[in-house]
Write a protein that holds these residues in place. Structure first.
Motif, PDB file in Angstrom:
ATOM      1  N   GLY A 121      -0.225  12.159   3.881  1.00  0.00           N
ATOM      2  CA  GLY A 121       0.558  11.113   4.676  1.00  0.00           C
ATOM      3  C   GLY A 121       1.565  10.349   4.046  1.00  0.00           C
ATOM      4  N   ILE A 122       2.707  11.089   3.274  1.00  0.00           N
ATOM      5  CA  ILE A 122       3.415  10.695   2.527  1.00  0.00           C
ATOM      6  C   ILE A 122       4.724  10.854   3.741  1.00  0.00           C
ATOM      7  CG2 ILE A 122       5.171  11.520   1.413  1.00  0.00           C
ATOM      8  CD1 ILE A 122       2.914  11.159  -0.320  1.00  0.00           C
ATOM      9  N   SER A 194      -4.292   5.878  -7.307  1.00  0.00           N
ATOM     10  CA  SER A 194      -4.721   4.213  -5.973  1.00  0.00           C
ATOM     11  C   SER A 194      -4.914   3.352  -7.489  1.00  0.00           C
ATOM     12  CB  SER A 194      -6.572   4.249  -5.495  1.00  0.00           C
ATOM     13  OG  SER A 194      -6.344   3.235  -5.032  1.00  0.00           O
ATOM     14  N   GLY A 195      -4.521   2.204  -6.976  1.00  0.00           N
ATOM     15  CA  GLY A 195      -4.356   1.260  -7.850  1.00  0.00           C
ATOM     16  C   GLY A 195      -5.487   0.602  -8.148  1.00  0.00           C
ATOM     17  N   ASN A 216      -0.374   7.406   1.254  1.00  0.00           N
ATOM     18  CA  ASN A 216       0.669   7.309   2.384  1.00  0.00           C
ATOM     19  C   ASN A 216       1.420   5.671   1.543  1.00  0.00           C
ATOM     20  OD1 ASN A 216       0.956   4.285   3.868  1.00  0.00           O
ATOM     21  ND2 ASN A 216       2.216   6.159   4.584  1.00  0.00           N
ATOM     22  N   GLU A 217       2.399   6.340   1.238  1.00  0.00           N
ATOM     23  CA  GLU A 217       3.495   4.949   0.969  1.00  0.00           C
ATOM     24  C   GLU A 217       2.651   3.431   0.757  1.00  0.00           C
ATOM     25  OE1 GLU A 217       6.527   7.416   0.910  1.00  0.00           O
ATOM     26  OE2 GLU A 217       4.925   7.145   2.274  1.00  0.00           O
ATOM     27  N   SER A 218       2.227   2.874   2.013  1.00  0.00           N
ATOM     28  CA  SER A 218       2.227   1.762   2.175  1.00  0.00           C
ATOM     29  C   SER A 218       0.706   1.901   1.903  1.00  0.00           C
ATOM     30  CB  SER A 218       1.965   1.180   3.433  1.00  0.00           C
ATOM     31  OG  SER A 218       3.390   1.175   3.417  1.00  0.00           O
ATOM     32  N   GLU A 242       2.933  -5.545  -8.884  1.00  0.00           N
ATOM     33  CA  GLU A 242       2.361  -4.574  -7.055  1.00  0.00           C
ATOM     34  C   GLU A 242       2.687  -3.675  -7.617  1.00  0.00           C
ATOM     35  OE1 GLU A 242       2.379  -4.714  -3.006  1.00  0.00           O
ATOM     36  OE2 GLU A 242       4.623  -5.526  -4.120  1.00  0.00           O
ATOM     37  N   SER A 243       2.797  -2.641  -7.684  1.00  0.00           N
ATOM     38  CA  SER A 243       2.759  -0.919  -7.321  1.00  0.00           C
ATOM     39  C   SER A 243       3.847  -0.216  -7.681  1.00  0.00           C
ATOM     40  CB  SER A 243       2.133  -0.406  -5.911  1.00  0.00           C
ATOM     41  OG  SER A 243       2.762  -1.036  -5.074  1.00  0.00           O
ATOM     42  N   LEU A 244       3.269   1.398  -8.541  1.00  0.00           N
ATOM     43  CA  LEU A 244       4.522   2.131  -8.357  1.00  0.00           C
ATOM     44  C   LEU A 244       4.751   3.503  -7.296  1.00  0.00           C
ATOM     45  CD1 LEU A 244       3.692   3.501 -12.073  1.00  0.00           C
ATOM     46  CD2 LEU A 244       5.598   2.109 -11.634  1.00  0.00           C
TER      47      LEU A 244
END
Length: 263
Positions: A121-122, A194-195, A216-218, A242-244
């Motif tokens: 899902g990129i 995953s975060g 996926n990015e989101s 928040e995230s990478l």
């Protein structure tokens, strides 16, 4: 080397190939821009079909020498026409078309395969290209993108791969569940990023066959994928971040795998 106008059939097709995934799929062609990408393609056995060179370019001799052992045709077009076709603000003076390629996932999962990177899902073409680039640099034997990922032959994805799209086998067009099933059938360890991962990525043993899964990015990896992974890993970060970016995260974990394998 013959000249072409904007109404020529090849030019009309080229414009559509550069702008649209649907046309790339229908024609089974994609476009690359610049001499270096053309050189990379040919050096890895990917022969161009047509090469469009701006009429003021000084590269005609270099291009002719480069493609002399291929069946590529070289066409001269005006500088303005090339600028109108190119996908960048400051276009390079050569655009080439090549056949689209796609490895079957079964071919990637040969008995020797032990390091794959999987994008599920990129959405962003720049991320897809960067994932391909870092996977190739880290020594992955293949990259897989799910059916709902961006078209990897998008000009930005190709450009972001910096030629790595020609150097690592890539499989596209499969549903998430098909990819997971195929990986499990060959007993690959599934490493999901995953975060929310409870395990730090450096704690994973990358000496056995594995696949790094990024989502996926989101929204990240989907629930049905999370239920199938063997390890859900995270990358420690200082508070407040928040995230990478997904491509950066994939690169970090890929290089940890490479580091362990070099010890």
């Amino acid at each position: 080397m013959s000249g072409l106008s904007k109404n020529n059939a090849r030019i009309r097709e080229l414009r559509k190939i550069i702008k649209g995934s649907k046309q790339r799929l229908q024609s089974e062609k994609f476009a690359i821009e610049g001499l270096e990408l053309l050189r990379e393609a040919i050096s890895t056995g990917h022969s161009p079909i047509d090469i469009f060179l701006s009429e003021s370019s000084t590269l005609s001799g270099s291009v002719e020498e480069l493609v002399q052992e291929t069946d590529a045709k070289i066409w001269s077009i005006s500088d303005d026409l090339l600028s109108s076709l190119a996908s960048t603000v400051n276009p390079q003076p050569v655009i080439s078309t090549l056949p689209i390629f796609n490895y079957s996932i079964d071919n990637l999962l040969s008995p020797l395969a032990n390091f794959l990177v999987v994008g599920l899902g990129i959405n962003e073409p720049g991320n897809a290209g960067s994932i391909i680039r870092s996977a190739a640099a880290a020594g992955a034997q293949g990259v897989v993108f799910s059916k709902n990922s961006v078209d990897i032959f998008n000009p930005k994805a190709v450009r972001s791969s910096a030629g790595a799209i020609f150097r690592v086998p890539i499989s596209i067009g499969f549903e998430d569940v098909q990819i997971i099933r195929s990986l499990k059938q060959v007993d690959m360890s599934l490493i999901g990023l995953s975060g929310e991962g409870s395990t730090t990525y450096t704690a994973i043993d990358f000496l056995r066959p594995f696949a790094i899964l990024v989502g996926n990015e989101s929204t990240g990896l989907q629930t049905e994928v999370l239920q199938e992974v063997d390890h859900l890993v995270s990358i420690p970060m200082d508070a407040g971040v928040e995230s990478l970016n997904v491509a950066i995260a994939a690169s970090i974990v890929s290089y940890e795998a490479k580091r362990q394998r070099l010890l």
